[in-house]
Write a protein that holds these residues in place. Sequence first.
Motif, PDB file in Angstrom:
ATOM      1  N   THR A   7       0.893  -1.277   0.217  1.00  0.00           N
ATOM      2  CA  THR A   7       0.217  -0.490   0.139  1.00  0.00           C
ATOM      3  C   THR A   7       0.960   0.961  -0.013  1.00  0.00           C
ATOM      4  O   THR A   7       0.714   2.088   0.534  1.00  0.00           O
ATOM      5  CB  THR A   7      -1.093  -0.134   0.934  1.00  0.00           C
ATOM      6  OG1 THR A   7      -0.266   0.280   2.038  1.00  0.00           O
ATOM      7  CG2 THR A   7      -2.527  -0.904   1.171  1.00  0.00           C
ATOM      8  N   SER A   8       2.275   0.791  -0.256  1.00  0.00           N
ATOM      9  CA  SER A   8       3.299   2.283  -0.109  1.00  0.00           C
ATOM     10  C   SER A   8       2.681   3.228  -1.650  1.00  0.00           C
ATOM     11  O   SER A   8       2.104   2.681  -2.377  1.00  0.00           O
ATOM     12  CB  SER A   8       4.449   2.043  -0.237  1.00  0.00           C
ATOM     13  OG  SER A   8       4.864   1.396  -1.972  1.00  0.00           O
ATOM     14  N   LEU A  12       0.747   1.261  -4.303  1.00  0.00           N
ATOM     15  CA  LEU A  12      -0.492   1.190  -4.005  1.00  0.00           C
ATOM     16  C   LEU A  12      -1.851   0.416  -5.739  1.00  0.00           C
ATOM     17  O   LEU A  12      -2.237  -0.577  -5.462  1.00  0.00           O
ATOM     18  CB  LEU A  12      -1.249   1.458  -3.620  1.00  0.00           C
ATOM     19  CG  LEU A  12      -2.476   2.025  -3.353  1.00  0.00           C
ATOM     20  CD1 LEU A  12      -3.138   0.919  -2.445  1.00  0.00           C
ATOM     21  CD2 LEU A  12      -3.129   3.043  -2.580  1.00  0.00           C
ATOM     22  N   PHE A  16      -2.904  -3.390  -6.114  1.00  0.00           N
ATOM     23  CA  PHE A  16      -4.000  -3.425  -6.148  1.00  0.00           C
ATOM     24  C   PHE A  16      -4.422  -4.188  -7.255  1.00  0.00           C
ATOM     25  O   PHE A  16      -5.439  -5.109  -7.155  1.00  0.00           O
ATOM     26  CB  PHE A  16      -4.272  -1.692  -5.608  1.00  0.00           C
ATOM     27  CG  PHE A  16      -6.128  -2.655  -5.350  1.00  0.00           C
ATOM     28  CD1 PHE A  16      -6.555  -2.828  -3.953  1.00  0.00           C
ATOM     29  CD2 PHE A  16      -7.245  -1.487  -6.303  1.00  0.00           C
ATOM     30  CE1 PHE A  16      -7.577  -2.828  -3.576  1.00  0.00           C
ATOM     31  CE2 PHE A  16      -8.016  -2.085  -5.793  1.00  0.00           C
ATOM     32  CZ  PHE A  16      -9.042  -2.814  -4.541  1.00  0.00           C
TER      33      PHE A  16
END
Length: 90
Positions: A7-8, A12, A16
């Motif tokens: 999720t950096s 992300l 994702f």
Amino acid sequence: RLFRNITSIENLLDNFITTTTPNTTKDQFQIVLSSSNSFSHHRRTLPLHKYLQQLFQNPETFPDQLSNETWYFFGETYSLEWRALLRNYQ
């Protein structure tokens, strides 16, 4: 660590979309934004990558900014795609 890595800011969007919706392009994955009014009366849908782009271009909310013109990604994470990403959260 895994969740923080995927999720950096740098990872992300790629992580994702790759892990949760492999046949979806970045333009196809939509998120729902809420206005910042007290009861979030209005909703707006746009691709996740465009939201991230807008967020990092204008990261600050100014005192004179109208609440009905301010949009947040808030809530709306109950889809299968979000579950797949959030199951990595510990």
